[in-house]
Design a protein around this motif. Structure first.
Motif, PDB file in Angstrom:
ATOM      1  N   ILE A 135      25.280  43.078  71.157  1.00  0.00           N
ATOM      2  CA  ILE A 135      25.444  41.536  70.927  1.00  0.00           C
ATOM      3  C   ILE A 135      26.256  41.441  69.771  1.00  0.00           C
ATOM      4  O   ILE A 135      27.395  40.468  69.705  1.00  0.00           O
ATOM      5  N   GLU A 148      21.749  38.347  64.034  1.00  0.00           N
ATOM      6  CA  GLU A 148      21.512  39.583  64.849  1.00  0.00           C
ATOM      7  C   GLU A 148      21.458  40.914  64.058  1.00  0.00           C
ATOM      8  O   GLU A 148      20.535  41.791  64.403  1.00  0.00           O
ATOM      9  N   GLN A 179      21.910  38.753  74.623  1.00  0.00           N
ATOM     10  CA  GLN A 179      20.957  38.201  74.115  1.00  0.00           C
ATOM     11  C   GLN A 179      19.756  37.837  74.870  1.00  0.00           C
ATOM     12  O   GLN A 179      18.566  38.452  74.551  1.00  0.00           O
ATOM     13  N   SER A 236      21.006  44.946  69.866  1.00  0.00           N
ATOM     14  CA  SER A 236      21.790  44.303  68.704  1.00  0.00           C
ATOM     15  C   SER A 236      23.157  44.665  68.381  1.00  0.00           C
ATOM     16  O   SER A 236      24.072  43.874  68.250  1.00  0.00           O
ATOM     17  N   GLN A 274      25.148  33.655  64.135  1.00  0.00           N
ATOM     18  CA  GLN A 274      24.391  34.482  65.303  1.00  0.00           C
ATOM     19  C   GLN A 274      24.557  35.843  64.986  1.00  0.00           C
ATOM     20  O   GLN A 274      23.511  36.599  64.877  1.00  0.00           O
ATOM     21  N   HIS A 299      17.749  40.985  62.751  1.00  0.00           N
ATOM     22  CA  HIS A 299      16.934  41.538  63.592  1.00  0.00           C
ATOM     23  C   HIS A 299      17.020  42.989  63.781  1.00  0.00           C
ATOM     24  O   HIS A 299      16.195  43.826  63.987  1.00  0.00           O
TER      25      HIS A 299
END
Length: 559
Positions: free
Chosen positions: A403, A433, A331, A400, A429, A436
């Motif tokens: 992650i 993600e 991140q 992304s 989280q 995003h």
């Protein structure tokens, strides 16, 4: 390159085994030869000696042995470890070459056969197979000749044979270790610092090939200490970290193999403490966080592998924590990449990341200045172009995805070790993600799942934060039913939003109930908001079919 350069090479991660080449076998057209090959490589149980076999043609060209150095007086090393060295000893340079030759003891043409066999041995110029007169003709010792009768007991003969091969291979690796050790007397600490690391690594690797893992661990530990004694500066920081990472991986792997997990954990913590400040160039800060992420991920994988082989982990010390930390560094990497990597800049020409061979000569070096070991870069313009090229490559990394994969691994571990709150925290989280990454369907699925836990446990602040992200997802997908549901809950008594925020959501909710397009949610990506407005217009045009039943018993009520 930017996405894959942090992956550990497979030749580092595998279990090193003695490499033995078999020649003189026609495994395609000769059934007896095929049966011999199958007996060597099929069903290799744990009690068989650790050998990696390959069938090679009799005239196969092996890597040429370089002229041995007689003096190091004027020698300046260009790097720590060559990128092809491990693979060379695992797959290209055999510890032993075995020549199979079919022969009938009563053959009337015995002399001719003997001569033909001697010629084949000469071609291979190394050892093995078939009687005393033949040994003399082939210039072999009796220890290098083995008779392999093709009978019902073939596997038994093969096992005896491979045990003999293993002994020969052990001798070869022992000789290699002695040879590397003999260089030490020629080295000096001023100009040959890199060689001290290189030689200890090589001795450790040959010890692993010899299956002497205790000594391998000892030499890897020495190599690790020596790599941190190297004078570090911006031009060699990546090479030092790369080699430190490789050696640390080997030490941790062997500690787990020896069933000393606490030693592995202690080594890893020491490794992180020594390396976390070795950032290198500020313009390439994302490289350091990428490397740190890979260290945690690799240790998590080693830990997980050891557990599958019987190690017992506990709730407070399991692989999930290492995957979680790897995700945190990933991140950070994403944020640094967003700050440092400008868009709209084109790749310099010629590409400074390209090399004549398509790869690097030494691990951890820069493609545009390979073999350069002085503090200052040789060409400032090339250095600038190289840094820019790395920044441009970093823009294309699917941050992304990386992650999410790490968080997913962490969630699986925390679920396994019954840590529900850690699992929920990481699922949030993951959902963010996915948001995003503009995969709003998956984001909502995860966030919805976690909301139930936070409602039950009355974590109103957390629930409000998750509902806010969920509302954005519903808006960007023009999902009318979810949009209404989340709006209602954000207006309810459990919501910790300020009054003006609630007022804005209420106005939007009334618009949707009146079959009008709501205003965009704050902090949404502008291009996504434009696409969402178009979707809402289409949805509102279908006024007749916009009837929904919302089950409110699962949500916190208004009053």
């Amino acid at each position: 390159m930017a996405g894959s350069q942090w992956e550990l090479p497979p030749e580092l991660c595998c279990r090193p085994m003695a490499f033995v080449a078999l020649t003189g076998l026609d495994v395609v057209y000769n059934a007896v030869h095929r049966a011999i090959w199958d007996a060597f490589c099929a069903n290799r149980r744990a009690d068989r000696v650790p050998i990696s076999f390959k069938v090679l043609p009799g005239d196969h060209e092996y890597p040429k042995c370089r002229t041995k150095r007689t003096s190091y007086e004027w020698y300046i090393p260009k790097g720590i470890l060559k990128t092809g060295w491990m693979n060379k000893h695992l797959n290209l340079v055999p510890a032993l070459v075995v020549l199979f030759y079919e022969l009938d003891w009563d053959d009337p043409q015995w002399k001719e056969k003997q001569s033909e066999c001697a010629t084949k041995v000469e071609i291979v110029s190394l050892s093995v197979i078939i009687a005393a007169a033949l040994c003399n003709a082939c210039d072999l010792s009796g220890k290098s000749l083995f008779v392999l009768p093709h009978t019902d007991h073939l596997v038994g003969y093969i096992i005896r044979l491979e045990n003999a091969f293993y002994e020969h291979a052990q001798t070869y690796y022992y000789t290699e270790i002695r040879r590397v050790k003999s260089h030490k007397e020629f080295l000096n600490k001023t100009t040959h610092q890199l060689l001290f690391v290189r030689h200890q690594f090589k001795i450790a690797f040959f010890s692993e090939l010899k299956q002497d893992t205790q000594n391998a661990l000892k030499y890897y530990r020495t190599a690790y200490s020596l790599v941190h004694e190297l004078r570090a500066h911006e031009t060699n920081m990546l090479e030092i970290k790369t080699m430190a990472g490789f050696i640390n991986y080997k030490i941790c792997r062997l500690c787990f193999q020896h069933n000393t997990p606490l030693d592995a954990i202690a080594q890893f913590r020491k490794h992180i403490d020594l390396c976390k400040k070795k950032i290198g160039s500020a313009e390439l800060a994302f490289e350091h966080t990428a490397w740190m992420s890979k260290q945690f991920q690799s240790f998590g994988e080693l830990f997980d592998e050891a557990i599958k082989l019987g190690l017992t982990a506990i709730q407070t010390q399991n692989p999930g924590f290492y995957y979680q930390q790897a995700a945190c560094y990933s991140q950070d990497r994403k944020l640094q990449a967003q700050q440092l990597c400008q868009s709209g800049v084109s790749l310099p020409t010629p590409d400074p990341l390209e090399t004549p061979t398509g790869g690097l000569d030494f691990y951890g070096q820069r493609p545009w200045r390979q073999g350069h070991q002085s503090i200052d870069p040789p060409d400032p313009e090339k250095e600038k172009a190289g840094i820019l090229a790395l920044q441009i490559k970093e823009r294309d990394v699917p941050h992304s995805e990386l992650i999410i994969a790490l968080l997913s691994n962490a969630v699986a571990q925390f679920k396994k070790y019954k840590c529900p709150r850690m699992k929920s925290h990481l699922m949030v989280q993951m959902g963010e993600e996915y948001y995003h990454a503009k995969d709003y369907t998956k984001a909502l699925k995860l966030l919805d799942y976690v909301m139930c836990d936070y409602r039950t446990e009355r974590w109103w602040g957390l629930l409000t934060a998750i509902l806010t992200t969920a509302l954005r997802c519903a808006y960007l997908m023009a999902n009318v039913k979810d949009y209404i549901t989340y709006s209602m809950e954000l207006l309810g008594r459990a919501s910790t939003l300020r009054e003006e925020q609630k007022s804005r959501i209420e106005k939007n909710l009334i618009k949707v109930l009146m079959n009008e397009v709501p205003d965009a949610e704050p902090e949404c990506d502008p291009s996504s908001s434009t696409a969402a407005a178009s979707l809402w217009n289409d949805r509102m045009a279908l006024a007749g079919s916009n009837d929904f039943t919302i089950e409110v018993q699962d949500y916190v009520p208004f009053s």
